[in-house]
Write a protein that holds these residues in place. Structure first.
Motif, PDB file in Angstrom:
ATOM      1  N   LYS A   1       1.156   4.285  -2.832  1.00 32.94           N
ATOM      2  CA  LYS A   1       1.132   5.734  -2.596  1.00 32.94           C
ATOM      3  C   LYS A   1       2.372   6.406  -3.184  1.00 32.94           C
ATOM      4  O   LYS A   1       2.304   7.531  -3.676  1.00 32.94           O
ATOM      5  CB  LYS A   1       1.007   6.007  -1.094  1.00 32.94           C
ATOM      6  CG  LYS A   1      -0.411   5.721  -0.605  1.00 32.94           C
ATOM      7  CD  LYS A   1      -0.531   5.818   0.905  1.00 32.94           C
ATOM      8  CE  LYS A   1      -1.812   5.110   1.362  1.00 32.94           C
ATOM      9  NZ  LYS A   1      -1.672   4.532   2.705  1.00 32.94           N
ATOM     10  N   THR A   2       3.499   5.690  -3.116  1.00 32.34           N
ATOM     11  CA  THR A   2       4.720   6.233  -3.732  1.00 32.34           C
ATOM     12  C   THR A   2       4.542   6.352  -5.239  1.00 32.34           C
ATOM     13  O   THR A   2       4.926   7.358  -5.842  1.00 32.34           O
ATOM     14  CB  THR A   2       5.921   5.312  -3.424  1.00 32.34           C
ATOM     15  OG1 THR A   2       6.000   5.145  -2.011  1.00 32.34           O
ATOM     16  CG2 THR A   2       7.219   5.901  -3.939  1.00 32.34           C
TER      17      THR A   2
ATOM     18  N   LYS B   1       0.844  -1.209   0.000  1.00 35.60           N
ATOM     19  CA  LYS B   1       0.000   0.000   0.000  1.00 35.60           C
ATOM     20  C   LYS B   1       0.874   1.251   0.000  1.00 35.60           C
ATOM     21  O   LYS B   1       0.569   2.230  -0.695  1.00 35.60           O
ATOM     22  CB  LYS B   1      -0.930  -0.008   1.209  1.00 35.60           C
ATOM     23  CG  LYS B   1      -2.093  -0.989   1.040  1.00 35.60           C
ATOM     24  CD  LYS B   1      -3.047  -0.897   2.210  1.00 35.60           C
ATOM     25  CE  LYS B   1      -4.028  -2.071   2.176  1.00 35.60           C
ATOM     26  NZ  LYS B   1      -4.780  -2.203   3.431  1.00 35.60           N
ATOM     27  N   ASP B   2       1.952   1.208   0.778  1.00 37.42           N
ATOM     28  CA  ASP B   2       2.881   2.342   0.754  1.00 37.42           C
ATOM     29  C   ASP B   2       3.500   2.514  -0.634  1.00 37.42           C
ATOM     30  O   ASP B   2       3.656   3.637  -1.116  1.00 37.42           O
ATOM     31  CB  ASP B   2       4.005   2.142   1.784  1.00 37.42           C
ATOM     32  CG  ASP B   2       3.504   2.368   3.205  1.00 37.42           C
ATOM     33  OD1 ASP B   2       2.427   2.977   3.361  1.00 37.42           O
ATOM     34  OD2 ASP B   2       4.182   1.905   4.153  1.00 37.42           O
TER      35      ASP B   2
ATOM     36  N   LEU C   1      -5.620   0.229  -4.116  1.00 38.08           N
ATOM     37  CA  LEU C   1      -5.857   0.822  -2.798  1.00 38.08           C
ATOM     38  C   LEU C   1      -7.343   0.812  -2.451  1.00 38.08           C
ATOM     39  O   LEU C   1      -7.726   0.449  -1.333  1.00 38.08           O
ATOM     40  CB  LEU C   1      -5.286   2.242  -2.756  1.00 38.08           C
ATOM     41  CG  LEU C   1      -3.752   2.312  -2.897  1.00 38.08           C
ATOM     42  CD1 LEU C   1      -3.283   3.745  -3.080  1.00 38.08           C
ATOM     43  CD2 LEU C   1      -3.056   1.675  -1.702  1.00 38.08           C
TER      44      LEU C   1
ATOM     45  N   GLN D   1       1.884   6.861  -6.832  1.00 40.13           N
ATOM     46  CA  GLN D   1       0.974   7.972  -7.150  1.00 40.13           C
ATOM     47  C   GLN D   1       1.725   9.308  -7.246  1.00 40.13           C
ATOM     48  O   GLN D   1       1.323  10.177  -7.994  1.00 40.13           O
ATOM     49  CB  GLN D   1      -0.138   8.080  -6.094  1.00 40.13           C
ATOM     50  CG  GLN D   1      -1.171   6.963  -6.228  1.00 40.13           C
ATOM     51  CD  GLN D   1      -2.211   6.961  -5.118  1.00 40.13           C
ATOM     52  OE1 GLN D   1      -1.917   7.362  -3.980  1.00 40.13           O
ATOM     53  NE2 GLN D   1      -3.408   6.496  -5.421  1.00 40.13           N
TER      54      GLN D   1
ATOM     55  N   ASN E   1      -4.765   3.216  -7.861  1.00 42.90           N
ATOM     56  CA  ASN E   1      -6.074   3.596  -7.299  1.00 42.90           C
ATOM     57  C   ASN E   1      -6.959   2.393  -7.009  1.00 42.90           C
ATOM     58  O   ASN E   1      -7.541   2.292  -5.922  1.00 42.90           O
ATOM     59  CB  ASN E   1      -6.834   4.529  -8.248  1.00 42.90           C
ATOM     60  CG  ASN E   1      -6.195   5.887  -8.365  1.00 42.90           C
ATOM     61  OD1 ASN E   1      -5.261   6.189  -7.613  1.00 42.90           O
ATOM     62  ND2 ASN E   1      -6.668   6.695  -9.282  1.00 42.90           N
TER      63      ASN E   1
END
Ligand SMILES: Cc1cc2nc3c(=O)[nH]c(=O)nc-3n(C[C@H](O)[C@H](O)[C@H](O)COP(=O)(O)O)c2cc1C
Ligand code: SF4
Ligand code: FES
Lengths: 158, 401
Positions: free
Chosen positions: B361-362, B357-358, B380, B364, B377
């Motif tokens: 986000k990275t 999940k991290d 997540l 993104q 997206n």
């Protein structure tokens, strides 16, 4: 490749260059025409196009490998592409895949021994409201059942 | 071309006479057009939602020998097919929108980048262009307007989702691999052949003739305060009436499901594979730029669907379609797909999933273009919104419940 095949391909490419010009932006249309006629773009064709456009053959190769509809290796005379993206997947695309595989006696990604068909997966064809969908060469077919899918295969080769 | 079916809508799917938009536009000044489009508050319909007038004003202000108007008909987002319907049934709107854009920004050349998968539409589009040339809607001194020359050609892609990204599209037009460019510079300054270029979506262009005829204010009356106008929705998946619909922005997911005859809906994917997956508890949310924005792909899942399989389908898509140029996207998508397979095979740990999940986000923030920025997206949103189903249901089955 036989010598006379080479010369006729060379001539064909010359004509394409005449039609589209020798600027780099002519590359895709030229490759598309070779692909659509021969179903792949041979090393020799790549070298010829490179010579006309004054770029390295490897550049042509790198472009061909980038696009799903361009091939550097021989394929069947008819290319069948079954959509595997989500909306068609939910409409049971697997039963279409199985029917086509059974009928032609090959698996997805393979070419029949008589070179008539290559079957492969494709991503969303933009026909998601009419799935399951597949393309055969430039045509598309929708709302398939295992039976109609196979019928279309036979229709295309006539 | 014959209309294939009756369509009804307030703007795009309303009556229109060929040539009306262009004739009206040519009776106005370039600035009038730019301000009319500004008043309409029209935003780009390709997904990113950038204000059309801003893009056009920048292109209009650029000083150059040549300028280009490019229609993005690469439509590759899973679940999107509205541009196909426009091109087949309403080509006049799309082409006239391009002509009006050309007039407004001072371009002579229009290019439609048509995805390779739509090759079968090409012939009818070419025929339509021939007719428009005969009618003097294209060519020199269009409709008698001295000095306004514009023509359109069709360029076929060869199947690559990333070529819908506007800088990758330009690379592709120039005969290269479709790899996204660094931005800036933006295409409005340095676009096709290094010249100022406005790239817009098929639907964006199709809105323009109606806006020019009826006025920006009129258009702005549709929709919500922050999302003006109507939107085409490509609806597929579990419903009775999958199709393309024109509705005003601000429609809720519940209202939408009702209209298309969807029953027992568990989730709705808004915006295609790169969009978000909305769970039932949030079906009262609005589809609008201020709530859930979208390029128009709506995929409906009923209670029987396995959301992990859905997610896997999306992640396979991104692994295949990443152009591979930058590491966060090339490696990141592969890792996310591996993660989905681990869950499928029950080989995961939550510690590792949290790391993924991290990673999402990275991606993104660190990916070079929109593909890598948006591909996490669904990973997540599906893992978050459907965690009970994904991590818990096996136990229920095993206990014989
Ligand atoms: C991976 C990716 C794919 C895209 N595909 C499309 C597409 O198929 N059609 C489209 O109009 N825009 C697509 N876009 C958005 C374009 O980059 C660009 O924003 C758009 O064409 C601008 O037109 P608009 O302002 O009228 O929406 C895509 C963006 C990304 C990142
Ligand atoms: S984000 Fe993905 S698609 Fe975009 S440039 Fe990077 S590798 Fe290519
Ligand atoms: S999902 Fe198959 S055509 Fe879109």
């Amino acid at each position: 490749m036989l010598v006379f095949e080479k010369t006729s391909l060379a001539e064909e490419i010359e004509q394409l260059i005449e039609k589209y010009g020798n600027a780099r932006s002519a590359l895709l249309p030229v490759l598309q025409e070779i692909q659509s006629k021969h179903r792949y773009i041979s090393d020799y064709a790549q070298q010829e196009v490179a010579r006309h456009l004054k770029i390295q053959p490897v550049e042509i190769y790198s472009v061909i490998t980038f696009y799903a509809f361009l091939n550097s290796k021989p394929k069947g005379r008819n290319i069948v592409r079954v959509c595997k993206t989500i909306s068609c997947d939910m409409k049971n695309k697997i039963s279409i895949v199985k029917a086509v595989e059974r009928e032609l006696g090959i698996k997805m990604g393979e070419t029949t021994s008589d070179n008539k068909f290559t079957i492969e997966y494709t991503n969303c064809l933009g026909l998601c409201d009419e799935g399951p969908a597949m393309g055969i060469n430039e045509q598309v077919f929708t709302k398939l059942t295992p039976e109609t899918a196979v019928k279309h295969l036979h229709e295309v080769v006539g | 071309m014959e209309k294939l079916k009756e369509r009804n809508g307030k703007v795009l799917f309303s009556n229109y006479t060929l040539g009306e938009g262009v004739r009206k536009a040519l009776s106005l000044s370039r600035d009038d057009i730019l301000f009319e489009v500004k008043d309409s508050k029209l935003k780009g319909r390709g997904g990113a939602g950038f204000p059309v007038s801003t893009k056009w004003m920048l292109a209009a202000a650029a000083i150059a020998d040549e300028k280009y108007v490019i229609c993005n008909a690469d439509e590759g987002e899973p679940g999107t097919f509205k541009d196909r319907v426009l091109l087949v049934e309403y080509p006049e709107l799309v082409f006239e929108g391009m002509i009006i854009a050309g007039y407004a920004i001072g371009a002579k050349n229009g290019i439609v980048y048509l995805r390779g998968e739509y090759e079968y539409i090409r012939k009818s589009l070419e025929d339509f262009l021939v007719q428009m040339r005969k009618d003097n809607l294209l060519g020199k001194n269009i409709c008698g307007k001295e000095g306004f020359d514009f023509d359109i050609k069709i360029f076929l892609g060869s199947a690559a989702y990333i070529c819908g990204e506007e800088t990758a599209l330009i690379e592709s037009l120039e005969g290269h691999r479709g790899e996204a460019r660094n931005r800036p510079p933006y295409p409005v300054n340095t676009g096709y052949d290094g010249m100022p270029t406005s790239v817009n979506n098929v639907e964006t262009f199709a809105c323009v003739p109606h806006i020019i005829i009826n006025g920006g204010e009129w258009y702005n009356n549709f929709g919500t305060k922050k999302s003006s106008g109507t939107k085409l929705f490509s609806v597929s998946g579990d419903c009775e009436k999958p199709d393309v619909y024109e509705w005003e922005w601000g429609i809720t997911i519940n209202e939408l499901l009702e209209k298309v005859g969807a029953k027992n809906t568990k989730a709705v994917q808004v915006g295609g594979a790169s969009g978000i997956c909305v769970p039932k508890s949030e079906f009262d949310r609005k589809i609008a730029y201020e709530d859930i924005p979208t390029g128009g792909s709506i995929i409906i899942f009923n209670e029987n669907r396995d959301m992990l399989k859905v997610l896997k389908n999306f992640m396979e898509f991104f692994v295949e379609e990443s152009c591979g140029q930058c590491t966060p996207c090339r490696i990141g998508n592969t890792k996310l797909l591996e993660g989905v397979e681990m869950i499928e095979n029950e080989e995961y740990t939550f510690a590792y999933l949290n790391k993924l999940k991290d990673l999402g986000k990275t991606m993104q923030v660190a990916s070079k273009c929109g593909l890598g920025q948006s591909s996490p997206n669904s990973f997540l949103s599906i893992l978050e919104n459907f965690k009970d189903e994904i991590f818990y249901h096996e136990a229920g089955v095993e206990n014989g419940n």
